[in-house]
Write an enzyme that holds these catalytic residues in place. Sequence first.
Site, PDB file in Angstrom:
ATOM      1  N   ASN A 154      17.739 -16.473  11.657  1.00  0.00           N
ATOM      2  CA  ASN A 154      18.649 -17.368  10.942  1.00  0.00           C
ATOM      3  C   ASN A 154      19.755 -16.613  10.213  1.00  0.00           C
ATOM      4  OD1 ASN A 154      17.494 -19.907  11.550  1.00  0.00           O
ATOM      5  ND2 ASN A 154      15.785 -19.439  10.195  1.00  0.00           N
ATOM      6  N   ALA A 200      10.692  -6.794  16.861  1.00  0.00           N
ATOM      7  CA  ALA A 200       9.428  -7.011  17.572  1.00  0.00           C
ATOM      8  C   ALA A 200       8.202  -6.785  16.701  1.00  0.00           C
ATOM      9  CB  ALA A 200       9.367  -6.091  18.793  1.00  0.00           C
ATOM     10  N   ARG A 257      17.350 -14.000   4.016  1.00  0.00           N
ATOM     11  CA  ARG A 257      17.877 -14.283   2.678  1.00  0.00           C
ATOM     12  C   ARG A 257      16.802 -14.008   1.641  1.00  0.00           C
ATOM     13  NH1 ARG A 257      21.348 -19.656   1.004  1.00  0.00           N
ATOM     14  NH2 ARG A 257      21.885 -19.031  -1.120  1.00  0.00           N
ATOM     15  N   VAL A 301      17.187 -16.145  17.597  1.00  0.00           N
ATOM     16  CA  VAL A 301      16.191 -16.860  16.791  1.00  0.00           C
ATOM     17  C   VAL A 301      16.429 -16.640  15.297  1.00  0.00           C
ATOM     18  CG1 VAL A 301      13.709 -17.153  16.363  1.00  0.00           C
ATOM     19  CG2 VAL A 301      14.522 -16.617  18.674  1.00  0.00           C
ATOM     20  N   GLY A 322       7.795  -7.704  13.682  1.00  0.00           N
ATOM     21  CA  GLY A 322       7.624  -8.765  12.694  1.00  0.00           C
ATOM     22  C   GLY A 322       6.605  -9.805  13.127  1.00  0.00           C
ATOM     23  N   ASN A 365      24.211  -9.959   8.448  1.00  0.00           N
ATOM     24  CA  ASN A 365      23.960 -10.338   9.835  1.00  0.00           C
ATOM     25  C   ASN A 365      25.178 -10.149  10.732  1.00  0.00           C
ATOM     26  OD1 ASN A 365      21.139 -11.334  10.234  1.00  0.00           O
ATOM     27  ND2 ASN A 365      21.673 -12.573   8.467  1.00  0.00           N
ATOM     28  N   GLN A 405      24.568  -5.274  17.948  1.00  0.00           N
ATOM     29  CA  GLN A 405      23.725  -5.675  19.074  1.00  0.00           C
ATOM     30  C   GLN A 405      24.551  -6.254  20.211  1.00  0.00           C
ATOM     31  OE1 GLN A 405      20.791  -8.217  17.193  1.00  0.00           O
ATOM     32  NE2 GLN A 405      19.545  -6.476  16.565  1.00  0.00           N
ATOM     33  N   SER A 454       7.189 -19.807   9.972  1.00  0.00           N
ATOM     34  CA  SER A 454       6.560 -20.215  11.224  1.00  0.00           C
ATOM     35  C   SER A 454       6.651 -19.083  12.236  1.00  0.00           C
ATOM     36  CB  SER A 454       7.262 -21.453  11.783  1.00  0.00           C
ATOM     37  OG  SER A 454       7.307 -22.491  10.838  1.00  0.00           O
ATOM     38  N   ASP A 504      12.476 -26.992  16.685  1.00  0.00           N
ATOM     39  CA  ASP A 504      12.736 -28.293  16.070  1.00  0.00           C
ATOM     40  C   ASP A 504      12.441 -29.425  17.061  1.00  0.00           C
ATOM     41  OD1 ASP A 504      13.924 -26.943  13.737  1.00  0.00           O
ATOM     42  OD2 ASP A 504      15.526 -26.462  15.135  1.00  0.00           O
ATOM     43  N   HIS A 520      20.413 -25.339  13.374  1.00  0.00           N
ATOM     44  CA  HIS A 520      19.004 -25.085  13.056  1.00  0.00           C
ATOM     45  C   HIS A 520      18.909 -24.896  11.550  1.00  0.00           C
ATOM     46  CE1 HIS A 520      14.927 -23.738  13.223  1.00  0.00           C
ATOM     47  NE2 HIS A 520      15.236 -22.532  12.742  1.00  0.00           N
TER      48      HIS A 520
END
Length: 336
Positions: free
Chosen positions: A131, A12, A92, A129, A14, A105, A112, A243, A159, A187
Site C-alpha cells: 500500500n 519475501a 505507514r 500489493v 515478510g 514508496n 524497482q 492480513s 477485497d 484499495h
Amino acid sequence: MPDPVRVLVTGAAGQIGYSLVPLIARGHLLGPDQPVILHLLDIPAAVQSLEGLEMELLDGAFPLLRGIVATTDILHGAAGVKVAVMLGGFPRKEGMERKDVMAKNVTIYKTQATALEAHADNDVKVVVVANPANTNALILKEHAPKIPSKNITCLTRLDHNRAVAQIAHRAGLPVPNVRNVIIWGNHSSTQYPDVNHGIVKTLDGSKKPIREVIKDDAWLNGDFIKTVQQRGAEVIRLRKFSSALSAANAVCDHVYNWVRGTPEGQWVSMGVSSDGSYGVPVGLMFSFPVKTRKGEWEIVKGLKIDAFSKEKLDATTAELVEEKALADSIIKGSSQ
C-alpha cells in the site's frame, strides 16, 4: 512439463511472503502443471529471515519448485522473471503523514521499475500489493515505460474475495455460487463493493440477482460495504498483524485468473490502467471488473451505474486523483 517460470516476490521475508511462497511452490499461482523458480527479494536487514525462508522451502520438497534465488539485490532478483509480485513497500508508521509514506514508496518503486524494465522478461506481468497499492503501481508504470502498461496491475482481489465471502455467508451458500461482484476504485476505505450486477446460483440450480437472494438492501448498501472496506483494519485489530493468509491467497487468485483466464460469463476485480471507462481518468490505476483470456485482461463495458453507485465511484476516483497528484509532486521535487 513446461520449462520453469521465474517468479519474483519482493518483501519475501515478510508475513505475506511467508504465506505466499509455499502457495506458489504448490502451483496455486500459475497452475498445477507449471514448474517455478522463485526469486525472493528483501532488504539487507531481513537477510537472515530470507535465508530461513529458503531453508523451509527446500525442506518442503515441493515438486514444482525447480530453484530459489534469495537476494537483497533488485537487479539480481529481477533477472529473467516473468511474474513479479510486489509485496515490498514502506509501511505507514505512527506519526507519519501520508506524503511521508508516499515519498518513501516513490523511491522504492522508481528503483524497482528501472530494474524490472532492464532485467525482467519483456512480457513480465506485475501485481503490486504494498500500500498504497494503486498509486505504487502507477509510479512503477510511469517509470518503466518499456513494460506494457497492461502488464502492470495492483491487487484488489482480496477485497473482491472478501465481498464474495460476505454474500455467500449471508446467503448460506458456498463461495463458488456467488459471481460477478465488483470492487471499484482504490484499495482503501473508499473502495466500492458493488453487488448490483452479481448473481447467485441457488441450491435448486437457478441463477438470481444478489439483491433478490439477500432481500436486504439496507444491509447491502450499508454494513456490507463498510465490512468490506474496513476488513483489513479489523483483522489488524484482532490479530495485531495485517492480513497475510488471505492476501497471499488473493495474489494467487489474481495471477491465476490473469494467466489462465476467467470462466465464461464471469468476471473478477483487478486494479488496472484506466482506458476512460465509466468516467475514470485515462491512465489512473483503478479497480474495474475484468474478464481475462490467454494472459490478457479486458474491462467489462456497458454496466449500468445507478446514482448511489455513481456517488461511490466519484469518491474513490477523487481519492486516487489526489494520490496521483501527491506522488507527481514528490517525483517532480526529487528530480529538481
